[in-house]
Write an enzyme that holds these catalytic residues in place. Structure first.
Site, PDB file in Angstrom:
ATOM      1  N   HIS A 176      26.328  -3.891  17.611  1.00  0.00           N
ATOM      2  CA  HIS A 176      26.186  -5.139  18.374  1.00  0.00           C
ATOM      3  C   HIS A 176      27.561  -5.790  18.489  1.00  0.00           C
ATOM      4  O   HIS A 176      28.106  -6.266  17.496  1.00  0.00           O
ATOM      5  CB  HIS A 176      25.201  -6.075  17.676  1.00  0.00           C
ATOM      6  CG  HIS A 176      23.810  -5.514  17.597  1.00  0.00           C
ATOM      7  ND1 HIS A 176      22.897  -5.642  18.621  1.00  0.00           N
ATOM      8  CD2 HIS A 176      23.193  -4.773  16.642  1.00  0.00           C
ATOM      9  CE1 HIS A 176      21.766  -5.026  18.288  1.00  0.00           C
ATOM     10  NE2 HIS A 176      21.924  -4.484  17.090  1.00  0.00           N
ATOM     11  N   ASP A 204      16.614  -3.079  21.899  1.00  0.00           N
ATOM     12  CA  ASP A 204      16.855  -3.375  20.485  1.00  0.00           C
ATOM     13  C   ASP A 204      16.997  -4.879  20.278  1.00  0.00           C
ATOM     14  O   ASP A 204      17.682  -5.555  21.026  1.00  0.00           O
ATOM     15  CB  ASP A 204      18.118  -2.669  19.999  1.00  0.00           C
ATOM     16  CG  ASP A 204      18.301  -2.831  18.501  1.00  0.00           C
ATOM     17  OD1 ASP A 204      17.386  -2.443  17.761  1.00  0.00           O
ATOM     18  OD2 ASP A 204      19.347  -3.356  18.076  1.00  0.00           O
ATOM     19  N   HIS A 242      13.684   0.176  18.977  1.00  0.00           N
ATOM     20  CA  HIS A 242      13.582  -0.648  17.768  1.00  0.00           C
ATOM     21  C   HIS A 242      12.089  -0.818  17.525  1.00  0.00           C
ATOM     22  O   HIS A 242      11.417  -1.553  18.239  1.00  0.00           O
ATOM     23  CB  HIS A 242      14.275  -1.994  18.036  1.00  0.00           C
ATOM     24  CG  HIS A 242      14.017  -3.049  16.996  1.00  0.00           C
ATOM     25  ND1 HIS A 242      15.045  -3.715  16.360  1.00  0.00           N
ATOM     26  CD2 HIS A 242      12.878  -3.580  16.497  1.00  0.00           C
ATOM     27  CE1 HIS A 242      14.531  -4.606  15.513  1.00  0.00           C
ATOM     28  NE2 HIS A 242      13.223  -4.548  15.579  1.00  0.00           N
ATOM     29  N   ASN A 295      17.029  -6.569   9.658  1.00  0.00           N
ATOM     30  CA  ASN A 295      15.783  -6.133  10.266  1.00  0.00           C
ATOM     31  C   ASN A 295      15.984  -4.763  10.896  1.00  0.00           C
ATOM     32  O   ASN A 295      16.795  -4.636  11.807  1.00  0.00           O
ATOM     33  CB  ASN A 295      15.351  -7.149  11.337  1.00  0.00           C
ATOM     34  CG  ASN A 295      13.959  -6.858  11.852  1.00  0.00           C
ATOM     35  OD1 ASN A 295      13.218  -6.089  11.246  1.00  0.00           O
ATOM     36  ND2 ASN A 295      13.614  -7.452  12.983  1.00  0.00           N
ATOM     37  N   ASP A 318      24.161  -0.112  12.845  1.00  0.00           N
ATOM     38  CA  ASP A 318      23.491  -1.354  13.266  1.00  0.00           C
ATOM     39  C   ASP A 318      24.389  -2.555  12.944  1.00  0.00           C
ATOM     40  O   ASP A 318      23.912  -3.608  12.501  1.00  0.00           O
ATOM     41  CB  ASP A 318      22.108  -1.499  12.618  1.00  0.00           C
ATOM     42  CG  ASP A 318      21.256  -2.584  13.288  1.00  0.00           C
ATOM     43  OD1 ASP A 318      21.677  -3.143  14.322  1.00  0.00           O
ATOM     44  OD2 ASP A 318      20.173  -2.875  12.754  1.00  0.00           O
ATOM     45  N   HIS A 356      27.398 -11.962  12.313  1.00  0.00           N
ATOM     46  CA  HIS A 356      26.987 -13.358  12.505  1.00  0.00           C
ATOM     47  C   HIS A 356      28.066 -14.245  11.905  1.00  0.00           C
ATOM     48  O   HIS A 356      28.868 -13.792  11.088  1.00  0.00           O
ATOM     49  CB  HIS A 356      25.658 -13.638  11.802  1.00  0.00           C
ATOM     50  CG  HIS A 356      24.491 -12.907  12.396  1.00  0.00           C
ATOM     51  ND1 HIS A 356      24.006 -13.193  13.650  1.00  0.00           N
ATOM     52  CD2 HIS A 356      23.730 -11.886  11.916  1.00  0.00           C
ATOM     53  CE1 HIS A 356      22.981 -12.389  13.916  1.00  0.00           C
ATOM     54  NE2 HIS A 356      22.812 -11.573  12.888  1.00  0.00           N
ATOM     55  N   PHE A 364      18.915 -12.227  10.959  1.00  0.00           N
ATOM     56  CA  PHE A 364      18.920 -10.867  10.407  1.00  0.00           C
ATOM     57  C   PHE A 364      20.220 -10.160  10.770  1.00  0.00           C
ATOM     58  O   PHE A 364      20.759 -10.351  11.853  1.00  0.00           O
ATOM     59  CB  PHE A 364      17.775 -10.054  11.018  1.00  0.00           C
ATOM     60  CG  PHE A 364      16.400 -10.504  10.631  1.00  0.00           C
ATOM     61  CD1 PHE A 364      15.880 -10.161   9.393  1.00  0.00           C
ATOM     62  CD2 PHE A 364      15.615 -11.251  11.507  1.00  0.00           C
ATOM     63  CE1 PHE A 364      14.583 -10.552   9.031  1.00  0.00           C
ATOM     64  CE2 PHE A 364      14.321 -11.640  11.157  1.00  0.00           C
ATOM     65  CZ  PHE A 364      13.798 -11.294   9.914  1.00  0.00           C
ATOM     66  N   GLY A 365      20.708  -9.311   9.865  1.00  0.00           N
ATOM     67  CA  GLY A 365      21.801  -8.411  10.249  1.00  0.00           C
ATOM     68  C   GLY A 365      23.012  -8.479   9.353  1.00  0.00           C
ATOM     69  O   GLY A 365      23.321  -9.514   8.775  1.00  0.00           O
TER      70      GLY A 365
HETATM   71 ZN   LIG Z   1      17.163  -3.154  15.910  1.00  0.00          ZN
END
Ligand SMILES: [Zn+2]
Length: 437
Positions: free
Chosen positions: A62, A152, A179, A278, A305, A309, A323-324
């Site tokens: 991302h 996703d 996802h 997640n 993934d 953030h 999440f992440g």
């Molecule tokens: Zn995902």
């Protein structure tokens, strides 16, 4: 432009190579691979005691741009990739606006061409706005450079719509990456549902929230005799479904992340939002099943993934934080230390999971192998190098990692993209190292 990499231990799963070789690079392509290349190259890299592998590919990243540049940009995320040893990264479409059209795809490619040291390949959304209602223009987006399709971040809820998407992708030979999450089941959960969530009094995300959607996708893929790729698979039940589908000849594939292989939900006991992602970290039985599947060959790909953030967002406490976690600068040291050095997987299998298989799934014919004519994308590893993960030294804007302070052995020390050394960032070609005449 000629570059000669001398005396590296070349490990390539595609050609089943593991031996000391020289690699000659000319005009961005591999021009020679053999035990001794006699040429007076302009630039020579001594790779003795180092391992040279095909450039690593992270098919699940991302980059947050456009729209969330406070979290990450194409420039910062791609620098993090170069430093982490990745030569190619695939950018997920849950940006703002969503990458569901030619304009956003073009914008991402233009920005990458301007600022990225590595190859950035956009993944377009499956549905407009990732709302699961209307298919994107898959033909146009593929032609514009989208390498796969995924919603996703906003899972495809409707089964009929998913079937439609798989049919459209099949007609095009495109890959759908799903996802898998049933939001009816995951609801407002913040961590894996089990002993720890109950003790912490937190709402859980059951393994079944993933498994019912994995099963659905595999059933649809079987019915349509088409491909589907399961993103960040995290449960033993998903593995069982995948095993069954593959045994039946369904061309399904799946990826796992390093964090799902190395951490369990027990880590949430400290209530640190840097362990919140997640799908969530699962319990020991699931983690053990994932590791076994990576080892056995059932799992096709390891992807990070990478989900940056801001510190402010992650500072909202376990229940409110998004999440992440980031992954581009931690994946290689974690996997070398915990899987390769511990003999869970061989180096050849590492290359298969992080380069050859992602290249094959994405249809990148000139990547994922070290052979004459292939793109000169290479990652050079120092297996013996000791290091400590230091989040404050990241190139990524994201500092949200659960691995800060981990002492690990092995890392990427050089990243070469299209024949050009893009990491170390301060690399200066060795002054006429004299060739080997
Ligand atoms: Zn995902």
């Amino acid at each position: 432009m000629e570059l000669l990499i001398r005396n590296g231990r070349v490990v390539d799963s595609a050609t089943r190579t593991d031996e000391t070789l020289d690699i000659l690079i000319r005009d961005g392509k591999i021009a020679g691979v053999s035990p001794r290349i006699e040429v007076r190259a302009r630039e020579v890299i001594d790779a003795a005691r180092l391992v040279v592998v095909p450039g690593l590919i992270d098919m699940h990243v991302h980059l947050r741009e456009p729209g969330y540049e406070a979290k990450e940009t194409i420039a910062t995320g791609s620098r993090a990739a170069a430093k982490g040893g990745f030569t190619t990264i695939c950018a997920m479409p849950n940006t703002d606006p969503v990458n569901d059209n030619l304009r956003v795809t073009g914008q991402i490619l233009a920005e990458a061409a301007r600022t990225s040291p590595v190859n950035v390949l956009p993944i377009a959304a499956i549905s407009k706005g990732s709302r699961g209602e209307e298919l994107v223009d898959m033909v146009g987006l593929s032609e514009a450079g989208a390498v796969a399709f995924s919603d996703d971040g906003r899972p495809v809820a409707g089964s009929r719509f998913m079937k439609l998407a798989l049919e459209a992708a099949k007609a095009l030979g495109a890959l759908v990456i799903d996802h898998c999450e049933d939001r009816d089941l995951s609801g407002a959960g913040v961590m894996h549902e089990g002993e720890h969530s109950r003790r912490l009094g937190l709402r859980g995300i059951p393994a079944s929230a993933e498994e019912v959607m994995v099963a659905r996708d595999l059933i649809l893929a079987r019915e349509l005799a088409t491909r589907v790729h399961i993103a960040h698979l995290s449960t033993a039940g998903s593995l069982l479904a995948l095993r069954t589908a593959k045994d039946q000849g369904v061309p399904a594939t799946a990826e796992v992340t390093p964090h799902h292989l190395l951490l369990t939900d027990a880590a949430l006991e400290g209530r640190d939002p840097d362990f919140k992602m997640n799908p969530p970290l699962r319990s020991r039985e699931h983690v053990e099943a994932l590791v076994a599947a990576v080892r056995s060959g059932l799992i096709d790909v390891i992807a990070t993934d990478h989900a940056p953030h801001t510190a402010e967002e992650k500072g909202r406490g376990l229940e409110k934080a998004p999440f992440g976690i980031v992954g581009l600068e931690t994946a290689v040291p974690l996997l070398l230390d915990r899987l390769v050095h511990k003999k869970v997987i061989s180096l050849g299998r590492f290359v298969e999971l992080l380069s050859a298989n992602p290249a094959r799934l994405l249809g990148l014919r000139n990547k994922g192998r070290i052979a004459v004519g292939a793109d000169a994308d290479l990652t050079i590893l120092n297996l013996a190098k000791l290091g400590t993960i230091d989040k404050n030294a990241f190139e990524s804007k994201g500092r949200n990692t659960p691995f800060d302070g981990w002492k690990l052995k092995g890392r990427a020390v050089m990243t070469i993209v299209g024949g050009k050394v893009v990491y170390p960032f301060d690399y200066v070609p060795a002054a006429k190292a004299g060739g080997n005449a």
